[in-house]
Motif scaffolding. Sequence first.
Motif, short mmCIF file in Angstrom:
data_model
loop_
_atom_site.label_atom_id
_atom_site.label_comp_id
_atom_site.label_asym_id
_atom_site.label_seq_id
_atom_site.Cartn_x
_atom_site.Cartn_y
_atom_site.Cartn_z
N THR A 177 67.72 -20.94 35.42
CA THR A 177 66.30 -20.69 35.10
C THR A 177 65.79 -21.60 34.00
O THR A 177 64.61 -21.54 33.66
CB THR A 177 66.09 -19.23 34.67
N GLY A 178 66.66 -22.41 33.42
CA GLY A 178 66.26 -23.21 32.26
C GLY A 178 66.24 -24.69 32.54
O GLY A 178 65.81 -25.14 33.60
N TYR A 179 66.76 -25.47 31.58
CA TYR A 179 66.54 -26.90 31.57
C TYR A 179 67.81 -27.74 31.76
O TYR A 179 67.73 -28.92 31.98
CB TYR A 179 65.92 -27.32 30.22
N SER A 180 68.96 -27.13 31.60
CA SER A 180 70.17 -27.92 31.50
C SER A 180 70.81 -28.16 32.85
O SER A 180 70.49 -27.53 33.85
CB SER A 180 71.16 -27.23 30.57
N SER A 181 71.74 -29.06 32.87
CA SER A 181 72.52 -29.36 34.07
C SER A 181 73.99 -29.07 33.75
O SER A 181 74.41 -29.03 32.59
CB SER A 181 72.36 -30.82 34.46
N LEU A 182 74.79 -28.91 34.80
CA LEU A 182 76.22 -28.67 34.59
C LEU A 182 76.87 -29.86 33.91
O LEU A 182 77.81 -29.70 33.13
CB LEU A 182 76.89 -28.37 35.94
N ALA A 183 76.38 -31.06 34.21
CA ALA A 183 76.95 -32.25 33.57
C ALA A 183 76.75 -32.20 32.06
O ALA A 183 77.63 -32.60 31.29
CB ALA A 183 76.31 -33.51 34.16
N GLY A 231 84.10 -14.05 48.31
CA GLY A 231 84.46 -15.07 49.28
C GLY A 231 84.13 -16.47 48.80
O GLY A 231 84.74 -17.45 49.25
N MET A 232 83.17 -16.61 47.90
CA MET A 232 82.82 -17.92 47.34
C MET A 232 83.69 -18.29 46.14
O MET A 232 83.47 -19.32 45.51
CB MET A 232 81.34 -17.91 46.89
N ARG A 233 84.66 -17.42 45.83
CA ARG A 233 85.59 -17.61 44.70
C ARG A 233 84.85 -17.54 43.36
O ARG A 233 85.24 -18.20 42.38
CB ARG A 233 86.35 -18.94 44.80
N CYS A 234 83.78 -16.75 43.31
CA CYS A 234 83.14 -16.47 42.02
C CYS A 234 84.14 -15.69 41.16
O CYS A 234 84.91 -14.87 41.66
CB CYS A 234 81.87 -15.68 42.23
N ASP A 271 80.81 -23.95 42.91
CA ASP A 271 81.69 -25.10 43.16
C ASP A 271 81.59 -26.12 42.04
O ASP A 271 82.62 -26.64 41.55
CB ASP A 271 81.32 -25.74 44.50
N LEU A 272 80.36 -26.44 41.62
CA LEU A 272 80.19 -27.45 40.57
C LEU A 272 80.77 -26.97 39.25
O LEU A 272 81.40 -27.75 38.51
CB LEU A 272 78.70 -27.78 40.40
N LEU A 282 84.61 -24.59 34.37
CA LEU A 282 83.89 -23.43 33.84
C LEU A 282 84.08 -22.22 34.76
O LEU A 282 84.11 -22.35 35.99
CB LEU A 282 82.40 -23.74 33.73
N ARG A 283 84.19 -21.06 34.15
CA ARG A 283 84.19 -19.82 34.90
C ARG A 283 82.75 -19.46 35.28
O ARG A 283 81.80 -19.89 34.64
CB ARG A 283 84.79 -18.67 34.07
#
Length: 634
Positions: free
Chosen positions: A532-538, A598-601, A573-574, A580-581
Amino acid sequence: MKRPASRTAILGAATVLGLIAAVAAVDRLFPELARAEAAWLRWLLPALAIIAGFGLWRLARRGASQPRDRMEQQVAVSEYRLRAVLDHIVDAVLYVDERGAVESSNPAAEGLFGFGAEELRGRDFAQLLPPPLMAGDAAAGFPAHLAGMAGETREASGRHKSGALFPLELTVSRMTIHGRLHYVVILRDITQRRAQLAALRHQALHDALTSLPNRALLLDRIEHAIRGAQRNRQPLALMIADLDHFKEITDTLGHPSGDLILRETARRMSMLMRSSDTVARLGGDEFALLLPATDCADAARIAGKVAREIERPFELEGDSFILGVSIGIAMFPEHGEDSSTLMRHADVAMYAAKREHRGHAVYEPEQDCHGLRYLALKSELHTALESDQLKLCYQPVVDLHSGWVTGVEALVRWNHPTRGVLGPDEFIPLAERTGLIRPLTLWVLTTAARHSRAWTAHGLELRVAVNLSVHNLHDGGLPDTIRALVGNEGRPVPLRLEITETAIMPGSAHALEILNRLSAQGVRISIDDFGTGYSSLAYLKRLPVDEVKIDKSFVSAMTFDNDDTVIVRSTIDLAHNIGLRVVAEGVEDRATYDLLAGMRCDSAQGFYISRPLEAEDLHAWLRTSGWYPEAGAA
């Protein structure tokens, strides 16, 4: 200088006659002088008398001419000084005769109009001042009009030799010399003064940062628009727009970055408006939009366009940031018939939109009670902190691999004496605005640490997550405070801190320093409401975080919205790819729970597992719910 011939002859004759008369007088008075031996005396005495008289006459004449010479010298000096003054003063001076023709001018006048002295001489003064000053005076004639201006100072337009017009100020004086009427006209170019006054008026009525109209000018335009709407029997709309999360940006990136966003917001809003509309800045991150001849449906449509435009990313220092906006709409005449009422009702609607996360809201009378309630809560929150009106509830977090509860999230509630239980959304923003967020956070951390030690004493191993405000990350003493709270009284408290993406957006160096210090103390850090914010996983990869929590707005609709399913799967996945968990919030049914597994969350929390529980109820729930291993419960 030679005397005329007649005057010389008369003077000679008078001298001879005077001499004869004098000799006769001597003969009568002194008969003894008539003898031959004394004859020369009878001529000498009159001659001496005449010479003496002539000398006295010349002396008297010379004495009488000296004052006249001095007077002539003084007049010449005065004329020289006056000419010198006229040649050097900055004001233009024209000497105009009774017919309105220029007789003489000073250099300033020649520079003002662009004409030489000879070009000005004899020129009709009316040619130097175009209408409207001359308008209506043709019948009376310009000299009469000039006489009517005597003793007054006026502003008018002057016409340069090139034909260009310029503003000037003129003063006319009249005088009579040798029976003839003359005028002295003093003129001054006021172009610079006009520009300065215009700049001062603009400063008084416009916002310095965005150059938009300010509140004073907006109110004036609202009153004009209301009169036009009444005359034409048309509606008009007034909107008040407030940026969401703007303060968090200024707190983390600084006010210069905030100023850039405000200027860009003003540009985007103005771009969407008609020429008859007004976009104004009221102060801070609050704007107003005045839309004449606009009904409620059109106002709502335009509010949607404004919201979409503001939600486009803002580029700052190479990074992209996304803001939201809350817009309140008030209509004339339904919601008010004067500017102050419309402003107040649009403001109430804006807070309703912000409170309900609706983007925009049209004013409704019942919203007023919420506005009054908001003001009352501001004054009561301080009392709540001092009188034990707050409590902590805990929502379990389940590990999806094992199916067991491994932690809880602490959620503060306010047991208001008259309003009942209030959720954090109703008073956390108040705490941030009133400066009470620091003591409120300290109370939450202290209470959570006490409860955690009590659970540990009963054999419950739970990591406690506490939410932090962006304001907490600007408190340099926070790491030491947390070390003292979780590290004393024996066994350390297993603590996790949750922060929003906004709090650690790119450029927030101070917040990053605080997080690094906390991480070095063994405190785990999660990114809350991810997506919901501004950041990216990178970007998150560079931060001392080990977990992201996917916002419930994506999770709750997974079972029937394929787009949300794709977003959640991609995020999981990313995040795993960078170590990261992932925790999913808002799990409300078994189908969503199984889909996430099933998505391995990694973990999940939500009403399907449990609602938030008070500390004592949580202990009992863990013993009986089946979500906690029996061997671990006491």
